[in-house]
Design an enzyme around this catalytic site. Structure first.
Site, PDB file in Angstrom:
ATOM      1  N   LYS A 126      41.953  34.534  43.237  1.00 36.62           N
ATOM      2  CA  LYS A 126      40.174  35.590  43.448  1.00 36.62           C
ATOM      3  C   LYS A 126      39.330  34.721  44.268  1.00 36.62           C
ATOM      4  CE  LYS A 126      37.481  37.538  40.033  1.00 36.62           C
ATOM      5  NZ  LYS A 126      36.753  37.659  38.399  1.00 36.62           N
ATOM      6  N   SER A 145      35.946  42.378  37.462  1.00 35.13           N
ATOM      7  CA  SER A 145      35.317  42.077  38.543  1.00 35.13           C
ATOM      8  C   SER A 145      36.694  41.835  39.494  1.00 35.13           C
ATOM      9  CB  SER A 145      34.544  41.065  38.774  1.00 35.13           C
ATOM     10  OG  SER A 145      35.044  39.425  37.971  1.00 35.13           O
ATOM     11  N   SER A 156      36.153  40.911  32.858  1.00 30.96           N
ATOM     12  CA  SER A 156      37.001  40.283  34.106  1.00 30.96           C
ATOM     13  C   SER A 156      38.592  39.807  34.708  1.00 30.96           C
ATOM     14  CB  SER A 156      36.141  39.432  35.262  1.00 30.96           C
ATOM     15  OG  SER A 156      34.402  39.931  35.781  1.00 30.96           O
TER      16      SER A 156
END
Lengths: 99, 498
Positions: B77, B152, B176
């Site tokens: 990420k 997210s 997330s």
């Protein structure tokens, strides 16, 4: 529930150092009213007898041994700088115009 | 090969069926073929990945002892810094920035021989539940490209579902990792707060943020958890105690005699019919496997969402003050005579997206003199109440369970202009972050009404993460024997794939 004016949001934007357009301020003022109306629910149960929690872990003064370790070189530290000069960050003027 | 689990890929490398370089190349080719449709990646590090893979192959050839994930590719990420590799957090304010150091998670991945393929898309600074808030455009859910992959960490979850990577790293501040896992039919784990170092994780809300493993199987998540977890002196909030035995728990998947508490408040109204029916079915599986299902009540959870949307914005308004256009990142408006403050104000206006500004302003308000007690202070008290609810519930059950997300993946654009509707996606995941405990999402089928994946959430007390893996592995095994093949075998083929 107080409602926020454009001037209120402009003041918050100034505190947060964001230069917002009038249009942004207007739409944020409307959105903030809705969001604040929803989050204000916390006040229903937050009575004076309850202790606040700021963090999930009960930590206090976590330190490491005071030993010098390798760190970034000046070149590495400045590698992302928008501007640099003589191994220092070059920034726009901080004080007002010199006389 | 690319549809196998990370554990199977590792075995294939040990047996000599494939090398890490061949495996890495297959994944890079897959990314080239399908990422135009999915847009899971913001940056692909072809050269770096191939050289990491070669290093593992060489070490294996020399007969060195390698870890269980050596040579396996992973998607990272874009909120974790990797030395020399662009790190944007999905924001224009960091476009082009190449960090001068590695996050501890990255250091541990490299030491374990994990091959980092690239950086995955995310809502800007991890603020969102759909990945639509990325300044670089949304990621598409591989189950249905017109839908969101969660957020997210939508890039990480989508990369797994699209077989671009068998492993990924996510971060979870309010869900997330878990909500993207739920809506893509993958596994996502938010470890106990402090279980995985936050050093080098760009901070959104420091008392809530936690990095964790994303994978297609519970065992793969456990193996990755084992690689990244453990005390780090560089993170003052890192827990200095042994890592829970997550791999052993995932291998055994034993729930006999375990008490599983169904949280009464995290179900019912507002949860899609198919999400509820899959949840009930999963409870039956766990009961059949020998667990005792009990009901628990957490009456203050209904205030968790409100408290979260005060605490997280408050912390973010402080954390994001570091993006000041002075030391790294974007600088705009630096013309002759412009003051530092005007450059800072203009850069933040241009560099931050709408949701980030909304939260900074909300946080600035909640922390401002005169409103602090009513908002941030009250939210901190609710946090205490939520922790008490968990403490009470864990006297009646070893783990707690709920649906991960109230609905399956919604359409891109559907909730983009309604912040409150968007925030509701995290209603079942947020309490875990508020209390700093562990949470996992395991795929438990498709909702009959839309044929989209549903997730089952398991919550365990702090530093008892192994319990989530026992339950997750048990449920996974029961469902696999019911279906005959993993859920992802049902995913539609992407046009870019041959």
């Amino acid at each position: 529930m107080s409602s926020l004016s454009r001037a209120d949001v402009a003041n918050l934007a100034r505190l947060a150092r964001i230069d917002m357009t009038d249009q942004e301020l207007d739409s944020l003022a409307t959105e903030m009213d809705v969001i604040l109306g929803a989050v204000a629910r916390v006040q229903e149960v937050a009575t004076p007898d309850i202790a606040p929690t700021s963090h999930p872990l009960p930590l206090r003064n976590v330190t490491r041994p005071d030993v010098v370790e390798p760190s970034l070189t000046p070149e590495e530290a400045l590698s992302g700088a928008p501007a640099s000069e003589d191994q220092r960050f070059r920034v726009p003027q901080i004080l007002g115009e010199e006389a | 090969m690319i549809t196998r689990s990370a554990h199977e890929m590792s075995s294939a490398m040990v047996s000599g069926e494939i090398t890490s370089q061949e495996l890495t190349k297959k994944h890079l080719e897959r990314i080239s073929a399908v990422d135009k449709e999915v847009h899971a990646f913001l940056h692909v590090d072809t050269e770096g990945a191939m050289s990491q893979a070669k290093a593992v192959d060489d070490a294996r050839a020399r007969g060195e002892k390698l870890g269980p994930l050596a040579g396996v590719p992973l998607a990272l990420k874009d909120v974790l810094v990797q030395k020399g590799i662009p790190t944007t957090c999905g924001s224009k304010i960091l476009e082009g920035w190449r960090p001068p150091y590695d996050a501890t998670v990255v250091t541990r991945l490299k030491n374990a021989g994990v091959v980092i393929l690239g950086k995955t898309n995310m809502d800007e600074f991890a603020m969102g539940s759909s990945t639509e808030n990325s300044a670089y455009g949304p990621t598409h859910n591989p189950w249905d490209l017109s839908r969101i992959p969660g957020g997210s960490g939508g890039g990480s979850s989508a990369s797994l579902a699209a077989f671009q990577a068998p492993l990924a790293i996510g971060t979870d501040t309010g869900g997330s990792i878990r909500q993207p896992a739920a809506v893509t039919g993958t596994v996502g784990v938010k470890p106990t707060y402090g279980g995985v170092s936050r050093y080098g994780l760009v901070a959104f809300s420091s008392s809530l943020d936690q990095a964790g493993p994303c994978a297609r199987t519970v065992l793969d998540a456990a193996l990755l958890h084992g690689v990244i977890a453990g005390h780090d002196p560089k993170d003052a909030t890192s827990i200095d105690s042994p890592v829970p035995q997550v791999v052993a728990a995932a291998r055994s998947g034993d729930v006999k005699g375990m008490k599983i508490g169904v949280v009464k408040e995290l179900n019912g109204d507002g949860y899609q019919a198919g999400v509820r029916s899959r949840f009930e079915e999963s409870l039956e599986h766990l009961a059949k496997a020998g667990a005792e299902i009990v009901e628990v009540s957490c009456p203050n959870f209904e205030y968790a969402l409100a408290a979260y949307y005060l605490i997280a914005p408050s912390e973010c308004s402080s954390n994001l003050a570091r993006f000041d256009a002075m030391r790294y990142g974007l600088r705009v408006g630096d013309s002759d005579g412009a003051s530092a403050e005007s450059v800072m104000n203009f850069t933040r206006e241009v560099g931050f997206g709408r949701e980030v500004k909304r939260r900074i302003i909300l946080g600035t308000y909640a922390l401002s003199s005169g409103y602090f007690d009513a908002y941030y202070g009250s939210a901190q008290k609710v946090r205490t109440l939520i922790m008490q609810d968990f403490t009470n519930a864990f006297t009646k059950a070893d783990v707690l369970v709920s649906p991960t997300s109230p609905t399956t993946a919604f359409k891109i654009g559907e909730k983009a202009n309604d912040p409150l509707a968007m925030y509701l996606n995290d209603i079942a995941t947020i309490p875990v972050n508020m209390a700093g405990i562990g949470g996992m999402s395991v795929p438990n089928g498709l909702a009959p009404e839309d044929n989209l994946p549903v997730g089952f959430q398991i919550m365990a007390p702090a530093m008892q993460d192994q319990r989530m893996y026992s339950v997750g592995a048990s449920l996974e095994a029961s469902l696999l024997s019911q279906w005959g093949a993993p859920l992802l075998s049902k995913i539609p083929a992407l046009a870019g794939s041959k």
